[in-house]
Enzyme design. Structure first.
Site, PDB file in Angstrom:
ATOM      1  N   TRP A 135       0.801  -1.222   0.000  1.00  0.00           N
ATOM      2  CA  TRP A 135       0.000   0.000   0.000  1.00  0.00           C
ATOM      3  C   TRP A 135       0.835   1.273   0.000  1.00  0.00           C
ATOM      4  O   TRP A 135       0.322   2.344  -0.303  1.00  0.00           O
ATOM      5  CB  TRP A 135      -0.921   0.025   1.227  1.00  0.00           C
ATOM      6  CG  TRP A 135      -0.216  -0.233   2.531  1.00  0.00           C
ATOM      7  CD1 TRP A 135      -0.160  -1.407   3.215  1.00  0.00           C
ATOM      8  CD2 TRP A 135       0.557   0.698   3.292  1.00  0.00           C
ATOM      9  NE1 TRP A 135       0.611  -1.263   4.355  1.00  0.00           N
ATOM     10  CE2 TRP A 135       1.053   0.012   4.436  1.00  0.00           C
ATOM     11  CE3 TRP A 135       0.885   2.049   3.140  1.00  0.00           C
ATOM     12  CZ2 TRP A 135       1.852   0.632   5.396  1.00  0.00           C
ATOM     13  CZ3 TRP A 135       1.680   2.672   4.100  1.00  0.00           C
ATOM     14  CH2 TRP A 135       2.146   1.967   5.219  1.00  0.00           C
ATOM     15  N   LYS A 158      -2.564  -9.120  -7.018  1.00  0.00           N
ATOM     16  CA  LYS A 158      -3.331  -8.864  -5.800  1.00  0.00           C
ATOM     17  C   LYS A 158      -2.763  -7.618  -5.132  1.00  0.00           C
ATOM     18  O   LYS A 158      -1.710  -7.659  -4.521  1.00  0.00           O
ATOM     19  CB  LYS A 158      -3.250 -10.039  -4.814  1.00  0.00           C
ATOM     20  CG  LYS A 158      -4.246  -9.897  -3.649  1.00  0.00           C
ATOM     21  CD  LYS A 158      -3.795 -10.555  -2.392  1.00  0.00           C
ATOM     22  CE  LYS A 158      -2.802  -9.718  -1.636  1.00  0.00           C
ATOM     23  NZ  LYS A 158      -3.364  -8.421  -1.154  1.00  0.00           N
ATOM     24  N   GLY A 162       6.716  -6.359   0.783  1.00  0.00           N
ATOM     25  CA  GLY A 162       6.014  -6.216   2.053  1.00  0.00           C
ATOM     26  C   GLY A 162       6.912  -6.579   3.211  1.00  0.00           C
ATOM     27  O   GLY A 162       8.139  -6.502   3.117  1.00  0.00           O
ATOM     28  N   GLU A 165      10.920  -8.433  -1.967  1.00  0.00           N
ATOM     29  CA  GLU A 165      11.488  -7.165  -1.503  1.00  0.00           C
ATOM     30  C   GLU A 165      10.844  -6.882  -0.158  1.00  0.00           C
ATOM     31  O   GLU A 165       9.663  -6.537  -0.075  1.00  0.00           O
ATOM     32  CB  GLU A 165      11.207  -6.054  -2.512  1.00  0.00           C
ATOM     33  CG  GLU A 165      12.078  -4.824  -2.302  1.00  0.00           C
ATOM     34  CD  GLU A 165      11.352  -3.718  -1.575  1.00  0.00           C
ATOM     35  OE1 GLU A 165      11.608  -3.578  -0.357  1.00  0.00           O
ATOM     36  OE2 GLU A 165      10.559  -3.015  -2.192  1.00  0.00           O
ATOM     37  N   CYS A 220      10.305   1.617   2.623  1.00  0.00           N
ATOM     38  CA  CYS A 220      11.191   0.550   3.099  1.00  0.00           C
ATOM     39  C   CYS A 220      12.656   0.965   3.088  1.00  0.00           C
ATOM     40  O   CYS A 220      13.485   0.326   3.741  1.00  0.00           O
ATOM     41  CB  CYS A 220      10.998  -0.703   2.271  1.00  0.00           C
ATOM     42  SG  CYS A 220      11.193  -0.446   0.503  1.00  0.00           S
ATOM     43  N   GLU A 273      11.868  -1.684  12.308  1.00  0.00           N
ATOM     44  CA  GLU A 273      11.470  -0.722  11.291  1.00  0.00           C
ATOM     45  C   GLU A 273      10.231   0.026  11.786  1.00  0.00           C
ATOM     46  O   GLU A 273       9.173  -0.563  11.957  1.00  0.00           O
ATOM     47  CB  GLU A 273      11.168  -1.451   9.978  1.00  0.00           C
ATOM     48  CG  GLU A 273      10.856  -0.539   8.820  1.00  0.00           C
ATOM     49  CD  GLU A 273      10.650  -1.314   7.527  1.00  0.00           C
ATOM     50  OE1 GLU A 273      10.932  -0.768   6.454  1.00  0.00           O
ATOM     51  OE2 GLU A 273      10.201  -2.489   7.592  1.00  0.00           O
TER      52      GLU A 273
END
Length: 484
Positions: A154, A178, A231, A253, A287, A386
């Site tokens: 997202w 998806k 994700g 990733e 990320c 994170e």
């Protein structure tokens, strides 16, 4: 006129738009004001299986089509994205929250991947290998993997789609996509543009809805030959484990924990400005954004002062407001995580030097003020996990070896950054950093022409560059015996 309809047929299977078999829908919310934007189809296993079957049936014709013909469709899709950039950016901001200027940048990035792979489609070369035996000829023939299951996040709901399906389609693969349930609208609009560009039926299929059920269908099907996912590391490990059942290829990733190292010979104005740009882009929900900043002790005060000048100028608000620099976080859980990390740091002795609280501005959304803390220690959550939000911890270091050791002290290995005007040092430190991506005086390394991906628990495989298309290709070795 509304950007999107209040209810959308968001399943695209074998060239047809449809609703879920159950008729069930799910709401898409604007994270800035928590208002419902639209209702989209809530598909599941049966819809995913039909999409996989459509992709399987479309694969022979698409994979046998000349690369030049495939590239023309990608070129057309690239141009259509540019023709619709304002509308696509506004939809992205409305469902995801990032400032409109950032959304426009992401749409341009999404288009750039299609342009790059429209060109790379014609450059997937094989080999003719000189044989050690006169009566034999050796060929290596690249061929597309087959049906690809693409699962996208997202935080970059447009560019992460084209970064995956661009090389997949260029290589001759067919795709079941998806998107993240938080941001399906950007995916729907992109698929519509591919449809307009002339993509044959079944080549690209879209299934929105039950993430677990759709993912399970991809994992269980022998016909899905590759899973490509962006994700969390936790979900990536799960996909890797489950893919072992059919020995599927995976391209993952995953999470990051990016350090920025500011050496005493750095250009501090540049370092401060770019550190801020890295940390607060997309409200810290990237990320590869700065998650830890290590500053040489001799320049700590100067760097902090320069950094604070920029942080204090940031404007928080609705991403559709042109003056906004930092938009909302994606949901309540994301907001709470930032607050938890900050409270943990304060409890353990950190000092807040800017921000440090939730913010609603009367909008009810998931906002958090840009926050900076100092006096952080390695036992704090913010230095080990994170954060994925606008919280920036500052820590000092005494020498180069210490900085490298601290930067590498993590299971993650996606991106790291160095600020130094010393070329010898930059090269030396770059080589010792255990990361798939290293930026030297640069915090925006992602670009269509370069390989993007991490090491350690930040993933496997590369996206972007000529390297990215090879994730979607198998190398077939052909040995030819000759009669003399």
């Amino acid at each position: 006129m509304a950007l999107v309809e209040t209810k959308i047929s968001s399943l695209f299977i074998n060239g047809e738009w449809a609703e879920a078999d159950s008729g069930q829908t799910e709401s898409v919310l604007n994270p800035a004001n928590l208002e419902t934007i639209s209702e989209v189809a809530y598909g599941g296993e049966s819809e995913a299986n039909r999409a996989i079957q459509a992709a399987k049936e479309a694969f022979p014709e698409w994979s046998e089509m000349s690369p030049r013909k495939r590239s023309r469709i990608l070129y057309k899709a690239h141009q259509l994205i540019y023709d619709n950039i304002d509308r696509l950016a506004e939809i992205l901001t409305t469902e995801q929250g990032k400032p409109l200027k950032e959304a426009r940048g992401e749409i341009k990035s999404a288009a750039s991947f299609l342009l790059w792979y429209a060109e790379e489609a014609n450059r997937v070369y094989g080999e003719w290998i000189p044989s050690s035996q006169n009566q034999k000829r050796i060929l290596v023939v690249p061929q597309p993997v087959g049906v690809v299951g693409a699962i996208t996040p997202w935080n970059f709901p447009s560019s992460m789609i084209t970064r995956k399906i661009g090389p997949a389609l260029a290589a001759g693969c067919t795709v079941v996509l998806k998107p993240a349930p938080e941001t399906p609208l950007s995916a729907i609009e992109l698929v519509k543009l591919f449809e307009e560009a002339g993509l044959p039926k079944g080549v690209l299929n879209l299934v929105t809805g039950d993430a677990e059920a759709i993912g399970q269908a991809m994992l269980k099907s022998k016909d899905v030959r590759l899973i490509t996912f962006t994700g969390s590391t936790e979900v990536g490990k799960y996909l890797m484990r489950e893919s072992a059942e059919h020995v599927k290829k995976v391209s993952l990733e995953l999470g990051g924990h990016a350090p920025i190292i500011v050496f005493e010979d750095a250009e501090l104005d540049v370092a401060a400005k770019l550190t801020l740009a890295s940390k607060y882009r997309n409200a810290g929900q990237t990320c590869i954004c700065a998650n830890r900043v290590y500053v040489h002790e001799s320049v700590q005060e100067k760097f902090s002062q320069k950094l604070m000048e920029h942080v204090e100028a940031l404007s928080v608000g609705d991403g559709l407001d042109p003056s906004t620099d930092v938009g909302p976080l994606i949901n309540k859980q994301a907001l709470q995580k930032v607050d938890d990390h900050l409270n943990d740091a304060i409890t353990r002795g950190a000092e807040v030097i800017h921000g440090g609280s939730k913010w609603d501005g009367g909008m009810k959304g998931y906002f958090y003020t840009p926050t900076v803390v100092k006096n952080v220690t390695n036992d704090m959550a913010v230095m080990n996990e994170e954060t994925f939000g606008p919280l920036l911890p500052l820590q000092t270091f005494a020498d180069e070896e210490e900085a490298i050791a601290e930067a590498n002290n993590t299971d993650y290995g996606l991106a790291a950054y160095i600020f130094s005007e010393n070329l010898d040092r930059s090269l030396r430190v770059m080589e010792k950093l255990e990361y798939g991506i290293v930026g030297v005086n640069d915090v925006f390394p992602a670009t269509a022409e370069a390989p993007f991906g991490g090491i350690k628990q930040s993933g496997v495989g590369k996206e972007g560059g000529h390297h990215g298309i090879h994730e979607f290709v198998e190398q077939k070795y052909v040995s030819i015996g000759m009669n003399k």
